[in-house]
Design a protein around this motif. Structure first.
Motif, short mmCIF file in Angstrom:
data_model
loop_
_atom_site.label_atom_id
_atom_site.label_comp_id
_atom_site.label_asym_id
_atom_site.label_seq_id
_atom_site.Cartn_x
_atom_site.Cartn_y
_atom_site.Cartn_z
N ASP A 156 -1.62 8.75 4.08
CA ASP A 156 -2.51 9.05 2.95
C ASP A 156 -1.79 9.50 1.69
O ASP A 156 -2.41 9.94 0.73
CB ASP A 156 -3.59 10.06 3.37
CG ASP A 156 -3.01 11.26 4.08
OD1 ASP A 156 -1.77 11.43 4.06
OD2 ASP A 156 -3.79 12.02 4.67
N SER A 157 -0.46 9.35 1.67
CA SER A 157 0.28 9.66 0.44
C SER A 157 -0.01 8.58 -0.62
O SER A 157 -0.10 7.40 -0.28
CB SER A 157 1.78 9.69 0.73
OG SER A 157 2.51 9.50 -0.46
N PRO A 158 -0.11 8.97 -1.89
CA PRO A 158 -0.31 7.97 -2.95
C PRO A 158 0.86 6.99 -3.07
O PRO A 158 0.75 5.97 -3.72
CB PRO A 158 -0.46 8.80 -4.21
CG PRO A 158 -0.16 10.19 -3.87
CD PRO A 158 -0.16 10.34 -2.38
N TYR A 159 2.00 7.32 -2.42
CA TYR A 159 3.16 6.45 -2.50
C TYR A 159 3.28 5.52 -1.30
O TYR A 159 4.16 4.66 -1.27
CB TYR A 159 4.44 7.29 -2.64
CG TYR A 159 4.42 8.12 -3.89
CD1 TYR A 159 4.68 7.54 -5.13
CD2 TYR A 159 4.10 9.48 -3.85
CE1 TYR A 159 4.63 8.29 -6.29
CE2 TYR A 159 4.06 10.25 -5.00
CZ TYR A 159 4.32 9.64 -6.23
OH TYR A 159 4.27 10.37 -7.38
N PHE A 160 2.40 5.68 -0.31
CA PHE A 160 2.50 4.89 0.91
C PHE A 160 2.41 3.38 0.63
O PHE A 160 3.28 2.61 1.04
CB PHE A 160 1.43 5.32 1.92
CG PHE A 160 1.52 4.64 3.24
CD1 PHE A 160 2.58 4.87 4.08
CD2 PHE A 160 0.53 3.74 3.64
CE1 PHE A 160 2.67 4.23 5.32
CE2 PHE A 160 0.61 3.10 4.88
CZ PHE A 160 1.68 3.35 5.71
N GLY A 161 1.37 2.97 -0.09
CA GLY A 161 1.17 1.55 -0.39
C GLY A 161 2.34 0.96 -1.16
O GLY A 161 2.85 -0.12 -0.82
#
Lengths: 196, 196
Positions: A156-161
């Motif tokens: 769920d980190s904003p950097y995952f994608g």
DNA sequence: CTTTTCATGTAATCTGTTACATGATTGC
DNA sequence: GCAATCATGTAACAGATTACATGAAAAG
């Protein structure tokens, strides 16, 4: 109760909504970001953002800057978030790749092996630069998150994608590079045979 | 003396000329062939072929068939061959990939890991089918040429370009597949962690 | 009896690119 | 002085998709 049909909203539009899940942003910045994984230009994006506002999927705020032009900072609305989730769950279109080098390759026998060689050498240079840029981006992400193993980024980190997409690009470009180098060797072989 | 500007002839048009270097062919067949390495459909190709005739790059012959509709069999003209060689020597445009899954991946954290998993599982199925089709095509080529090591195809064989493109597709799809499977494992890991 | 394959075409619409348009600031 | 960066927009054109249109034969 049925959902209101969202009209004229295309894949690129969902891409913009997707970017806005990380943080509110403005056209000029969204263009530079989406270009990393979807070909697009400003002539498409500014009108699309206006359309998204009309459809109530995003809203914007005019922001003044000192020594820089004003900008419109867009944010997802609740309706925009819902549209995005609907889209994700729908069947995904097949990828479409348009590579002029592939078309040229088909009739490569009509050129000299030396021409073929320079054609592929140019593409190899392009891919190597791409790969360097990606490594820089990866390093930047490591610094920003202060971790060395990016696979530890939580789901769920904003950097995952973004991390997944950097890896995709690395994999893809590496395979393209290998193909080009393999083909180049074939050309060299044929060149050598001709000179016998 | 300067060359007459060939107007309105785009990359897809050169792709068609490229196919015609192997043998004369007709629209319906060219569509199925070009689709293997360039997205296109009949609504584009029939008008383009007419334009190529207008420009004198190809010529056609009406061919009657028994129990099948008539067809127009197109061949390259000398002018078409020259245009093709000019095009090959020009700088090659960068490849453009549009993959909806990439856009979805960017905001994948907004879904459940289970949704992410089924999204990627679907794509994995798609790629596996693609790979099978490619292997069939490779085997077909081996039978047709009666050789086991396709890398022995001579540079000037009409099958040389097609062989290179099959290899490119195999490399590309394999790398996509590996990325999807790697991502899937990450999702599984996150799913497992959530259930603790 | 319905769908797919073969074979060609056009029309309407949507998407994408390039050019036109403005204007301040910063770097070479 | 000139190009690039920042920032937004529109207009003209080119490219791509989908639907409309026809029609026979084969396969299910």
């Amino acid at each position: 109760m049925h959902k209101r049909e969202v009209i004229g909203i295309n894949t690129l539009a969902y891409g913009l909504l997707s970017l806005l899940t990380v943080s509110p942003s403005y056209g000029y910045d969204l263009i530079s970001k989406i270009k990393l994984f979807w070909p697009a230009n400003h002539g498409q994006i500014y009108p699309l953002l206006a359309k998204l506002v009309d459809n109530g999927l995003v809203s914007y705020e005019q922001v003044q800057q000192c020594d820089k032009p004003d900008k419109k900072v867009y944010s997802l609305t609740e309706s925009g978030k819902a549209a995005l989730l609907d889209w994700i769950a729908k069947p995904t279109a097949a990828p479409a790749l348009r590579d002029e080098l592939a078309l040229k390759t088909f009739c490569i026998r009509k050129t000299e092996p030396a021409t073929a060689r320079s054609l592929f050498a140019a593409r190899i240079g392009f891919y190597k630069q791409n790969l360097k840029d990606l490594q820089d981006k990866e390093n930047l992400l490591k610094e920003k998150l202060a971790i060395d193993d990016l696979s530890q980024i939580p789901f769920d980190s904003p950097y995952f994608g973004g991390y997944l997409l950097i890896q995709k690009a690395v994999w893809n470009i590496t395979s393209d590079l290998q193909w080009c180098e393999w083909a180049l060797k074939l050309f060299e072989k044929h060149l050598a045979e001709r000179q016998l």
